[in-house]
Structures are given as C-alpha cells and as structure tokens.
Design a protein around this motif. Structure first.
Motif, mmCIF file in Angstrom:
data_model
loop_
_atom_site.group_PDB
_atom_site.id
_atom_site.type_symbol
_atom_site.label_atom_id
_atom_site.label_comp_id
_atom_site.label_asym_id
_atom_site.label_seq_id
_atom_site.Cartn_x
_atom_site.Cartn_y
_atom_site.Cartn_z
ATOM 1 N N LYS A 6 22.183 -3.737 21.179
ATOM 2 C CA LYS A 6 23.140 -3.088 20.285
ATOM 3 C C LYS A 6 24.013 -2.079 21.019
ATOM 4 N N HIS A 9 28.480 -3.805 25.221
ATOM 5 C CA HIS A 9 29.833 -4.141 24.764
ATOM 6 C C HIS A 9 30.463 -5.080 25.787
ATOM 7 N N ALA A 32 27.395 -11.627 19.894
ATOM 8 C CA ALA A 32 27.404 -10.772 18.710
ATOM 9 C C ALA A 32 26.178 -11.013 17.839
ATOM 10 N N THR A 37 28.271 -5.732 20.886
ATOM 11 C CA THR A 37 29.659 -5.619 20.461
ATOM 12 C C THR A 37 30.509 -6.478 21.387
ATOM 13 N N THR A 39 34.574 -7.632 22.369
ATOM 14 C CA THR A 39 36.024 -7.527 22.247
ATOM 15 C C THR A 39 36.658 -8.691 22.997
ATOM 16 N N LYS A 63 29.792 -7.926 15.151
ATOM 17 C CA LYS A 63 30.658 -6.889 15.729
ATOM 18 C C LYS A 63 31.606 -7.515 16.757
#
Length: 257
Positions: A6, A9, A32, A37, A39, A63
């Motif tokens: 968690k 990223h 995810a 996370t 992007t 996320k």
C-alpha cells in the motif's frame, strides 16, 4: 523495513502502440489489485483508447490515475493529434515521433515531483530511454517492459548487438540464429525489421541511447511465464546482465471486456 504494497507507487510509461499499451494497462491493474498506487503517464489520444478499462478500475476502488501530457507534435513536424504509431502516415516519420517522446522528459519529471505518495518505481518501454535517468534522479528503480516474450527479446538482442545480419548476403536464404538454445532458421528479411529501423536517418543515436539506458535499468519485466520458455528466461537474464521478471500472461487478469 521493507515497504508494504500500500506504500508503493508505480509510474508506468506505455509506448504509444496498441500491442504495448494493452499489456501495460493490465499490469497497472495487477499492481493496483495488490494495493499499490499506480500512475500512468500518456497522451490525450492514447488515454482515450484505454479510458473504459481505467474507469472500471477506478469504480472498483483501485488506486489508478492517468496523467495526460501533450506531445510537441508541431515542433517535430507531425500532424496535430498524431499521438500513436498507428497514426503516423509513413515509417520515415518514426524518428519524428521519437523526438516528440524525448520532449516528455521534463514535464514527466515535474509530474513525478508532485506525486503523492512519492514514486517508488518506474516501469517503461525501452523506447523511453530517458526514464532511466529520470529514475536515477529520484533514486528509484526503473524496470524495462517487454511484451512479446523472452525468446523474442533474446533474438532482438542478438540481432541488434552482433554483426550476424551483416554476414548474410541474401535476404531470402535461411541461416541459423546463433546464441540461442534451439536451432532456429530464418531469413535476413525476417530478422532485419528492427535493424532496418535502426539504419534510418536519425535513428542510430536513438538506438544507442536506448541500449545504454537499458544497461542502466534495474531489471526487465516480460509478459511471459517461466514454464513456457525456461531456457530463454535464463539466457535473456544472462545476456542483459540483470533480473528478468516474468509476470504474464497479464491478459489473464481480465475478467470482462
């Protein structure tokens, strides 16, 4: 203490081609689902292509976010909206697309500096060589993504890093590709696709940068699985001198279309 999922990223840079974007979006959802996370950095036209899949992921409380950056198309003499390789009217303009992709480095760095939580890892196609430098500036690993499999990647490595094709005079005569566990016969025409692109005007420097960046990366992520090609997984890792993670077939993650 090691980070928990968690806290991680991942920042993904999918190449602007359907065969590259689709598995990268699957990878984003896999990460995810493990509470990381994610992007995804891409361009507006390409974001539209996978928007339904991302919307479903967000609705499922994953996320994932997509950040759109604009390619500097006019600066490299590409038509407006020409944001994917399947939209380029001529292969001769590939060099222009790569030039526009290079211009994403600075805005991408600005995006990464604003991300919360801070980025932990970059996964990018090998045709984003500047992402190795970007990862180094942030002190995080960069993993190179390759979709077709370890066998294909190893063959490309041999073709791109040896003189084997230069030693073949005929485009139609079959020869045995050296340096692989099995006896594979093919023609120069079949093996020379990437070589031809590399020989195009303006592309030699790009491929050299791509090779150097790959050497500086921290590992390779492949859309394959070890039981399918165990010898090639091992040999690819040896050829690249780095860890190879086989995480495929990533399409198995799909439960609906």
């Amino acid at each position: 203490m090691a980070s928990s999922p968690k806290d991680l990223h991942f920042v993904l840079f999918p190449l602007m081609q359907q065969g590259h974007m689709i598995p990268m979006i699957d990878i984003a959802r896999i990460l995810a689902h493990r509470n990381a996370t994610v992007t995804i950095i891409t361009t507006p036209v390409n974001a539209t292509r996978f928007k339904p899949a991302i919307d479903r992921a967000i609705q499922a409380k994953l996320k994932i976010q997509v950040i759109e950056l604009q390619l500097a198309l006019a600066e490299v003499s590409l038509p407006e909206g020409c944001e994917n390789f399947d939209m380029i009217p001529s292969v001769d303009l590939f060099v222009n697309m790569y030039a526009s992709m290079d211009k994403l480095e600075k805005p991408s760095e600005e995006v990464l500096r604003r991300l919360t939580p801070a980025p932990s890892c970059i996964i990018s196609d090998n045709q984003f060589p500047w992402t190795t430098d970007l990862a180094h500036r942030f002190g995080i690993p960069r993993l190179v993504f390759h979709g077709p499999g370890c066998f294909t990647y190893l063959c490309l490595h041999i073709v791109m890093n040896t003189n084997v094709l230069n030693e073949i005079s005929s485009d139609s005569d079959y020869f045995v590709l050296p340096g692989i566990p099995d006896r594979i016969e093919l023609t120069k025409a079949q093996a020379g696709g990437w070589g031809k692109i590399r020989e195009m005007k303006g592309m030699e420097d790009f491929f050299e940068r791509m090779s150097v960046a790959e050497e500086g990366a921290d590992g390779v992520v492949v859309n394959s699985f070890v039981d399918l090609e165990p010898n090639y997984v091992k040999q690819l890792a040896e050829a690249k001198g780095k860890k190879v993670w086989c995480i495929g077939p990533v399409s198995l993650h799909n439960r609906s279309f």
